[in-house]
Design an enzyme around this catalytic site. Structure first.
Site, PDB file in Angstrom:
ATOM      1  N   ARG A  32       0.865  -1.185   0.000  1.00 52.27           N
ATOM      2  CA  ARG A  32       0.000   0.000   0.000  1.00 52.27           C
ATOM      3  C   ARG A  32       0.898   1.230   0.000  1.00 52.27           C
ATOM      4  O   ARG A  32       1.206   1.796   1.056  1.00 52.27           O
ATOM      5  CB  ARG A  32      -0.915  -0.044   1.230  1.00 52.27           C
ATOM      6  CG  ARG A  32      -2.070  -1.021   1.099  1.00 52.27           C
ATOM      7  CD  ARG A  32      -3.115  -0.504   0.123  1.00 52.27           C
ATOM      8  NE  ARG A  32      -3.624   0.804   0.522  1.00 52.27           N
ATOM      9  CZ  ARG A  32      -4.699   0.988   1.295  1.00 52.27           C
ATOM     10  NH1 ARG A  32      -5.401  -0.034   1.731  1.00 52.27           N
ATOM     11  NH2 ARG A  32      -5.091   2.207   1.616  1.00 52.27           N
ATOM     12  N   ARG A 174     -15.389 -12.551   3.848  1.00 47.03           N
ATOM     13  CA  ARG A 174     -13.925 -12.485   3.769  1.00 47.03           C
ATOM     14  C   ARG A 174     -13.351 -13.898   3.801  1.00 47.03           C
ATOM     15  O   ARG A 174     -12.353 -14.193   3.161  1.00 47.03           O
ATOM     16  CB  ARG A 174     -13.351 -11.697   4.948  1.00 47.03           C
ATOM     17  CG  ARG A 174     -13.493 -10.203   4.826  1.00 47.03           C
ATOM     18  CD  ARG A 174     -12.798  -9.503   5.980  1.00 47.03           C
ATOM     19  NE  ARG A 174     -12.926  -8.066   5.914  1.00 47.03           N
ATOM     20  CZ  ARG A 174     -12.191  -7.256   5.172  1.00 47.03           C
ATOM     21  NH1 ARG A 174     -11.226  -7.750   4.427  1.00 47.03           N
ATOM     22  NH2 ARG A 174     -12.385  -5.954   5.171  1.00 47.03           N
ATOM     23  N   LYS A 282     -31.202 -16.405  21.703  1.00 47.17           N
ATOM     24  CA  LYS A 282     -31.496 -17.751  22.236  1.00 47.17           C
ATOM     25  C   LYS A 282     -32.985 -18.069  22.258  1.00 47.17           C
ATOM     26  O   LYS A 282     -33.365 -19.220  22.078  1.00 47.17           O
ATOM     27  CB  LYS A 282     -30.881 -17.913  23.638  1.00 47.17           C
ATOM     28  CG  LYS A 282     -29.358 -18.030  23.587  1.00 47.17           C
ATOM     29  CD  LYS A 282     -28.767 -18.381  24.933  1.00 47.17           C
ATOM     30  CE  LYS A 282     -27.276 -18.635  24.785  1.00 47.17           C
ATOM     31  NZ  LYS A 282     -26.624 -19.060  26.003  1.00 47.17           N
ATOM     32  N   ASP A 318     -26.180 -25.827  26.937  1.00 44.93           N
ATOM     33  CA  ASP A 318     -25.704 -25.161  28.170  1.00 44.93           C
ATOM     34  C   ASP A 318     -26.175 -25.935  29.400  1.00 44.93           C
ATOM     35  O   ASP A 318     -25.421 -26.113  30.366  1.00 44.93           O
ATOM     36  CB  ASP A 318     -26.288 -23.741  28.270  1.00 44.93           C
ATOM     37  CG  ASP A 318     -25.510 -22.738  27.434  1.00 44.93           C
ATOM     38  OD1 ASP A 318     -24.342 -23.017  27.106  1.00 44.93           O
ATOM     39  OD2 ASP A 318     -26.086 -21.682  27.103  1.00 44.93           O
ATOM     40  N   ASN A 371     -30.915 -11.741  42.071  1.00 44.97           N
ATOM     41  CA  ASN A 371     -30.423 -10.937  40.958  1.00 44.97           C
ATOM     42  C   ASN A 371     -30.359  -9.475  41.361  1.00 44.97           C
ATOM     43  O   ASN A 371     -31.165  -9.008  42.177  1.00 44.97           O
ATOM     44  CB  ASN A 371     -31.369 -11.087  39.750  1.00 44.97           C
ATOM     45  CG  ASN A 371     -30.762 -10.492  38.497  1.00 44.97           C
ATOM     46  OD1 ASN A 371     -29.612 -10.794  38.178  1.00 44.97           O
ATOM     47  ND2 ASN A 371     -31.508  -9.653  37.781  1.00 44.97           N
TER      48      ASN A 371
HETATM   49  P1  NAP Z   1     -27.135 -11.868  30.479  1.00 46.07           P
HETATM   50  O1  NAP Z   1     -28.355 -12.529  29.963  1.00 46.07           O
HETATM   51  O2  NAP Z   1     -26.717 -10.547  29.910  1.00 46.07           O
HETATM   52  O3  NAP Z   1     -27.261 -11.702  32.069  1.00 46.07           O
HETATM   53  C1  NAP Z   1     -26.290 -11.023  32.803  1.00 46.07           C
HETATM   54  C2  NAP Z   1     -26.531 -11.231  34.280  1.00 46.07           C
HETATM   55  O4  NAP Z   1     -25.434 -10.640  34.994  1.00 46.07           O
HETATM   56  C3  NAP Z   1     -27.788 -10.525  34.780  1.00 46.07           C
HETATM   57  O5  NAP Z   1     -28.362 -11.291  35.791  1.00 46.07           O
HETATM   58  C4  NAP Z   1     -27.235  -9.201  35.326  1.00 46.07           C
HETATM   59  O6  NAP Z   1     -28.033  -8.638  36.313  1.00 46.07           O
HETATM   60  C5  NAP Z   1     -25.959  -9.703  35.947  1.00 46.07           C
HETATM   61  N1  NAP Z   1     -24.993  -8.615  36.138  1.00 46.07           N
HETATM   62  C6  NAP Z   1     -24.284  -7.962  35.190  1.00 46.07           C
HETATM   63  N2  NAP Z   1     -23.496  -7.047  35.780  1.00 46.07           N
HETATM   64  C7  NAP Z   1     -23.699  -7.122  37.112  1.00 46.07           C
HETATM   65  C8  NAP Z   1     -23.160  -6.452  38.232  1.00 46.07           C
HETATM   66  N3  NAP Z   1     -22.242  -5.485  38.098  1.00 46.07           N
HETATM   67  N4  NAP Z   1     -23.596  -6.794  39.457  1.00 46.07           N
HETATM   68  C9  NAP Z   1     -24.514  -7.772  39.623  1.00 46.07           C
HETATM   69  N5  NAP Z   1     -25.063  -8.447  38.581  1.00 46.07           N
HETATM   70  C10 NAP Z   1     -24.662  -8.129  37.351  1.00 46.07           C
HETATM   71  O7  NAP Z   1     -25.866 -12.821  30.295  1.00 46.07           O
HETATM   72  P2  NAP Z   1     -25.812 -14.440  30.347  1.00 46.07           P
HETATM   73  O8  NAP Z   1     -25.889 -14.987  28.991  1.00 46.07           O
HETATM   74  O9  NAP Z   1     -26.767 -14.932  31.361  1.00 46.07           O
HETATM   75  O10 NAP Z   1     -24.306 -14.645  30.838  1.00 46.07           O
HETATM   76  C11 NAP Z   1     -23.939 -14.393  32.173  1.00 46.07           C
HETATM   77  C12 NAP Z   1     -22.578 -14.983  32.441  1.00 46.07           C
HETATM   78  O11 NAP Z   1     -22.616 -16.375  32.190  1.00 46.07           O
HETATM   79  C13 NAP Z   1     -21.477 -14.424  31.533  1.00 46.07           C
HETATM   80  O12 NAP Z   1     -20.334 -14.192  32.292  1.00 46.07           O
HETATM   81  C14 NAP Z   1     -21.220 -15.527  30.556  1.00 46.07           C
HETATM   82  O13 NAP Z   1     -19.878 -15.546  30.125  1.00 46.07           O
HETATM   83  C15 NAP Z   1     -21.521 -16.752  31.393  1.00 46.07           C
HETATM   84  N6  NAP Z   1     -21.872 -17.887  30.553  1.00 46.07           N
HETATM   85  C16 NAP Z   1     -21.034 -18.940  30.578  1.00 46.07           C
HETATM   86  C17 NAP Z   1     -21.301 -20.040  29.815  1.00 46.07           C
HETATM   87  C18 NAP Z   1     -20.335 -21.175  29.835  1.00 46.07           C
HETATM   88  O14 NAP Z   1     -20.479 -22.075  29.009  1.00 46.07           O
HETATM   89  N7  NAP Z   1     -19.409 -21.193  30.770  1.00 46.07           N
HETATM   90  C19 NAP Z   1     -22.448 -20.100  29.020  1.00 46.07           C
HETATM   91  C20 NAP Z   1     -23.320 -19.007  29.025  1.00 46.07           C
HETATM   92  C21 NAP Z   1     -23.017 -17.901  29.803  1.00 46.07           C
HETATM   93  P3  NAP Z   1     -29.133  -7.541  35.942  1.00 46.07           P
HETATM   94  O15 NAP Z   1     -30.360  -8.314  35.528  1.00 46.07           O
HETATM   95  O16 NAP Z   1     -29.295  -6.776  37.181  1.00 46.07           O
HETATM   96  O17 NAP Z   1     -28.573  -6.707  34.820  1.00 46.07           O
END
Ligand code: NAP
Length: 503
Positions: A32, A174, A282, A318, A371
């Protein structure tokens, strides 16, 4: 073949990096020259070049950096042709004024940074009249379907055509343009040095997506969600295909929430064989499928779509992944892996809490949910049919298993925990679904207190392995997938560590 775009301000750096790329196996490099601070010395850049090159001098109006006059720019392109560059990039509006000479191949290019126009075939036909060796059509993807139209155009072309979309939604094309006959795709030197929106790095295109092995028979899978760029699923699924030598590729596909059904329909034209599904789709995907198992139907959410006898089927891996991770944790701690009547406290009320809560209740556990947002928590608890406790009171709940289904403690907020250490009873099994980092503050504090722990990596790998088996029919290389994920988590931490940045 992958063409790596290289843009440096100095001749010496351009030549050094070109040499370094050649040593690492680069086959084609785009110089480039519009990036150069001084007028480019084409003779110097081409002399002793270590790989074939494309010489490109992009104007500002095409998002390039060329600072001189248009006359000077065209003179540089002519110099590249006279100097015998393997390819020269000629924009569609100037190609007619630059004649073919010698062996240099003409890439006639069209870029559109706003959209993927409906009249792609007309544009292609106009470009065909400009004596091209290669046609390059690069447009902005504003929907997943834009990729489909560009790829169909590449597939129908009778002149070798490189066609793909830019932007985060363009990753699909891509990578897949090779499946439709594109002679090469473009990649950047590294992610930090992308030359066009959404450009992938050479390492990603070569090692993660294995572009050079993609052909018409390559089976396509992907993860749909929004956002999707941070998903680790492409990393571990592609690693598993590589390990087993499968001709398959797994792509991140960003689909905005309001475009789910129309996008899935458009993607049918690419014969995608299966999807992992993440936030916010989902629940929505259930409207698209022909069949789903009972647990998925009850849960109202799926994380996997796969094809059986030409029909789309939905399931949720899950839930069984979480159950098996918890049971394994109980076993390792010397307990019977029986969940019936065990008291479980779930933190969170999002998608993960819904899947894990549902599965635990199905296994007879006595579940209490809490929660941060009270209404959301109460509503999920009542939907699942379990107890609810307020976020403020969570520390006083006595449980055998604590499950963190919030995103608290996730990278980069690794110094946060959703549960105070002194609230933990030393016999409780603590399961954190967060998988990056694997060793969250909650898990570290739980271990300090003597609690057995289970990490989110255990669940993440299990849910992906179940998907892999549904997608391919082969047993998943679980250890290899886990190792790949752990290495990537560790590498991400190294990149942002203050020691490395001096910050
Ligand atoms: P989500 O639908 O966005 O839900 C997020 C959750 O976290 C809600 O209950 C939210 O509470 C809470 N939260 C976020 N920030 C917070 C804070 N500062 N203090 C207290 N609560 C808080 O997400 P999700 O799909 O359920 O995923 C949640 C977690 O699970 C993520 O870390 C994800 O990586 C993990 N996960 C892991 C797997 C695995 O295979 N290991 C699979 C799926 C998900 P509010 O309702 O108050 O916002």
């Amino acid at each position: 073949m992958i063409c790596i775009s290289l843009g440096r301000t100095r001749h010496s750096s351009m030549m050094e990096e070109h040499k370094a790329l050649a040593e690492k196996g680069a086959e084609l490099v785009e110089l480039r020259v519009d990036f150069m601070r001084k007028r480019p010395d084409i003779g110097r850049l081409l002399k002793d070049r270590p790989t074939p090159v494309v010489v490109t001098c992009r104007r500002k109006m095409d998002r390039g950096r060329w600072f001189g006059t248009e006359e000077q720019r065209l003179a540089i392109l002519r110099e590249a042709i006279i100097g015998g560059a393997e390819y020269v990039d000629l924009e569609v509006d100037v190609a007619g004024s630059i004649r073919r000479y010698g062996k240099t191949k003409r890439i006639i290019s069209y870029h559109n940074f706003d959209e993927t126009p409906l009249e792609l075939f007309d544009i292609y036909q106009r470009m065909r009249k400009l004596d091209p060796d290669v046609i390059k059509i690069v447009t902005m993807a504003n929907s997943p379907g834009d990729n489909v139209r560009v790829l169909e155009m590449v597939g129908a072309a009778d002149v070798p055509t490189v066609g793909f979309c830019m932007g985060e939604m363009g990753t699909l094309s891509r990578v897949l343009c090779g499946r439709y006959g594109a002679p090469f795709t473009y990649a950047s030197f590294s992610r930090e040095r992308e030359m066009a929106p959404g450009q992938l790095s050479w390492a990603e295109v070569r090692n993660l997506f294995r572009f050079d092995q993609i052909n018409q028979q390559t089976v396509v899978f992907g993860v749909i969600g929004d956002p999707i760029a941070q998903s680790k699923s492409p990393l571990i699924h592609n690693a598993a295909y590589r390990k087993l030598g499968l001709n398959a590729v797994y792509l991140p596909i960003r689909i905005p929430q309001d475009r789910l059904l129309e996008s899935l329909k458009e993607l049918e034209r690419l014969q995608v064989a299966g999807y992992s599904v993440t936030i916010p789709h989902k629940e929505g995907v259930l409207q698209y499928v022909d069949r789903m198992d009972e647990a998925t139907d009850l849960m109202g959410a799926a994380n996997t779509l796969f094809k059986r006898d030409g029909q789309w089927c939905a399931t949720n891996t899950d839930a069984p992944a979480a159950i098996s991770a918890i049971q394994d944790g109980l076993r390792k701690a010397g307990n019977i892996p029986e969940l019936a009547a065990r008291k479980v406290l779930i933190l969170g009320a999002g998608g993960a809490a819904r899947a894990v809560g549902h599965a635990l209740l199905q296994h007879g556990a006595v579940v209490t949910l809490t929660n941060r947002s009270r209404d959301r928590g109460k509503s999920l608890a009542s939907e699942l049919g379990c107890q609810f406790t307020s976020w403020e009171n969570r520390g006083s709940e006595i449980c055998d298993v604590l499950v963190n289904c919030t995103s608290v403690g996730m990278h980069p907020n690794v110094d946060e925990s959703p549960f105070e250490q002194h609230w933990l009873s030393d016999s409780a099994l603590v399961f954190d679904t967060v998988y990056n980092p694997e060793q969250t503050l909650l898990l570290k504090q739980a271990r300090d207190r003597g609690c057995p722990t289970v990490s989110g990596v255990e669940m993440f790998i299990r849910q992906a392995a179940l998907q892999f088996e549904l997608f391919t029919g082969y047993e998943a290389p679980v250890e290899y997938m886990a190792e790949t994920l752990r290495r990537s988590n560790a590498a991400a931490r190294t990149i942002v560590s203050p020691d490395q940045t001096g910050g």
